[in-house]
Design a protein around this motif. Sequence first.
Motif, PDB file in Angstrom:
ATOM      1  N   GLU A  82       0.831  -1.200   0.000  1.00 12.39           N
ATOM      2  CA  GLU A  82       0.000   0.000   0.000  1.00 12.39           C
ATOM      3  C   GLU A  82       0.872   1.259   0.000  1.00 12.39           C
ATOM      4  OE1 GLU A  82      -3.657   2.080   2.526  1.00 12.39           O
ATOM      5  OE2 GLU A  82      -2.652   0.303   3.317  1.00 12.39           O
ATOM      6  N   LEU A  83       1.941   1.234   0.797  1.00  9.49           N
ATOM      7  CA  LEU A  83       2.851   2.374   0.818  1.00  9.49           C
ATOM      8  C   LEU A  83       3.488   2.567  -0.552  1.00  9.49           C
ATOM      9  CD1 LEU A  83       4.334   4.609   2.321  1.00  9.49           C
ATOM     10  CD2 LEU A  83       5.986   2.908   3.127  1.00  9.49           C
ATOM     11  N   THR A  85       2.228   1.769  -3.416  1.00 12.21           N
ATOM     12  CA  THR A  85       1.199   2.307  -4.309  1.00 12.21           C
ATOM     13  C   THR A  85       1.061   3.814  -4.130  1.00 12.21           C
ATOM     14  OG1 THR A  85      -0.036   0.219  -4.305  1.00 12.21           O
ATOM     15  CG2 THR A  85      -1.253   2.221  -4.923  1.00 12.21           C
ATOM     16  N   GLU A  86       1.089   4.273  -2.872  1.00  9.73           N
ATOM     17  CA  GLU A  86       0.964   5.709  -2.603  1.00  9.73           C
ATOM     18  C   GLU A  86       2.167   6.491  -3.148  1.00  9.73           C
ATOM     19  OE1 GLU A  86      -1.739   7.376  -1.079  1.00  9.73           O
ATOM     20  OE2 GLU A  86      -2.577   5.437  -1.659  1.00  9.73           O
ATOM     21  N   VAL A  87       3.342   5.914  -3.015  1.00  7.33           N
ATOM     22  CA  VAL A  87       4.546   6.567  -3.536  1.00  7.33           C
ATOM     23  C   VAL A  87       4.464   6.673  -5.062  1.00  7.33           C
ATOM     24  CG1 VAL A  87       7.043   6.321  -3.884  1.00  7.33           C
ATOM     25  CG2 VAL A  87       6.050   5.957  -1.613  1.00  7.33           C
ATOM     26  N   GLN A  88       3.982   5.623  -5.707  1.00  7.15           N
ATOM     27  CA  GLN A  88       3.893   5.657  -7.162  1.00  7.15           C
ATOM     28  C   GLN A  88       2.844   6.661  -7.642  1.00  7.15           C
ATOM     29  OE1 GLN A  88       6.420   4.254  -8.677  1.00  7.15           O
ATOM     30  NE2 GLN A  88       6.883   3.663  -6.574  1.00  7.15           N
ATOM     31  N   LYS A  89       1.774   6.825  -6.874  1.00  6.67           N
ATOM     32  CA  LYS A  89       0.784   7.842  -7.234  1.00  6.67           C
ATOM     33  C   LYS A  89       1.425   9.227  -7.242  1.00  6.67           C
ATOM     34  CE  LYS A  89      -3.380   5.642  -5.299  1.00  6.67           C
ATOM     35  NZ  LYS A  89      -4.390   5.756  -4.197  1.00  6.67           N
ATOM     36  N   LYS A  90       2.217   9.478  -6.215  1.00  5.29           N
ATOM     37  CA  LYS A  90       2.827  10.796  -6.060  1.00  5.29           C
ATOM     38  C   LYS A  90       3.971  10.997  -7.041  1.00  5.29           C
ATOM     39  CE  LYS A  90       4.111  14.688  -3.980  1.00  5.29           C
ATOM     40  NZ  LYS A  90       3.364  15.938  -4.092  1.00  5.29           N
ATOM     41  N   LYS A 153      -2.309  10.441   4.818  1.00  5.52           N
ATOM     42  CA  LYS A 153      -2.949   9.603   5.847  1.00  5.52           C
ATOM     43  C   LYS A 153      -1.967   8.700   6.585  1.00  5.52           C
ATOM     44  CE  LYS A 153      -4.075   5.982   2.456  1.00  5.52           C
ATOM     45  NZ  LYS A 153      -5.154   5.193   1.824  1.00  5.52           N
ATOM     46  N   PHE A 154      -0.817   8.398   6.000  1.00  6.34           N
ATOM     47  CA  PHE A 154       0.140   7.501   6.647  1.00  6.34           C
ATOM     48  C   PHE A 154       0.932   8.172   7.766  1.00  6.34           C
ATOM     49  CE2 PHE A 154       0.710   4.498   2.759  1.00  6.34           C
ATOM     50  CZ  PHE A 154      -0.457   3.851   3.113  1.00  6.34           C
TER      51      PHE A 154
END
Length: 318
Positions: A82-83, A85-90, A153-154
């Motif tokens: 999940e982390l 995925t969030e990094v790749q979004k950003k 959110k993390f």
Amino acid sequence: MKKYLLTAVFCLVLMACEKKTKVEHEVTEIPVDLKVERFDKLFFETKPENLDKVKKQYPYFFPAGNDNTVWIEKMQNPLWRELYTEVQKKYANIEPVKKELDDLFKQIKYHFPKTRTPKVITVISEMDYNTKAIYADSLVIISLELYLGKDHKFYQFPNYLKQNFEERQIAPDVVSSFAMRKIPPGTQKELLSQMVYWGKQLYLKDLLLPTYTDAEKIGYTPEQIKWCEENESYMWRYFLEKEMLYSSEQKLALRFINPAPFSKFYLEIDNDSPGQVGVWVGWQIVRAYMENSGASLEELLKTDAKEIFVKSKYKPKK
């Protein structure tokens, strides 16, 4: 007489602008071939059976003593995924970061010509806010999970820390790590010595990050910078009256140097103050020294705190 004085001032300003323009042009012409490698993507997109190839390519990320099961578990762990995925979004597009670092290393090469252009490697690490970006001569390692934006959110961190978990803080953090290799550590434990040491680091940011605001360089909000500017004279008088400058009391670093939600004057102003006000004042001392002494950057970096203070003729604005 007044007319001649205004003319002289105008000429000085014009000369300063011409010098700045000349430096900017020289910096722009410096060739920098910066490469950014996405280890974070490679690691989490590698199939377990191909892990040994990654370990061979990046051995420094795989300390001895851990067999492959440890790394495979990390690859497949839902929280790590999940982390990732969030990094790749950003950071699906890393080019804006690369552009900032290209500009930074042009400045570094201008001021430190012998510096090699490092390889930049992005990682997803353990959310250690003390090592967000590491400059290690031939490598710059950037932990992207700590630059997702202060409201992500993390982040279960206090505001004074997570306010700097922004993309814009990557280059200042790289300079902080770079500066530690260029500025000799102070041998004295006095408050003044610590103030000047960190002031030197921030002065390097003045040179290497010319398009960044003072708030971005020190990691403050604009309101915190304003508070320091408005209370500069009061803070300085406080340090003098309490005879703190040449004191080696360990608590002074905790009160005025180390990252904190606020500084500790033990007065009503504490809750309004930012942390690290001693660092901010040290920055102003170093700026005054460079303006009044005519010293070179090399001289600044090797000159001790007491001499810098004396020659700075530092006097806060009323």
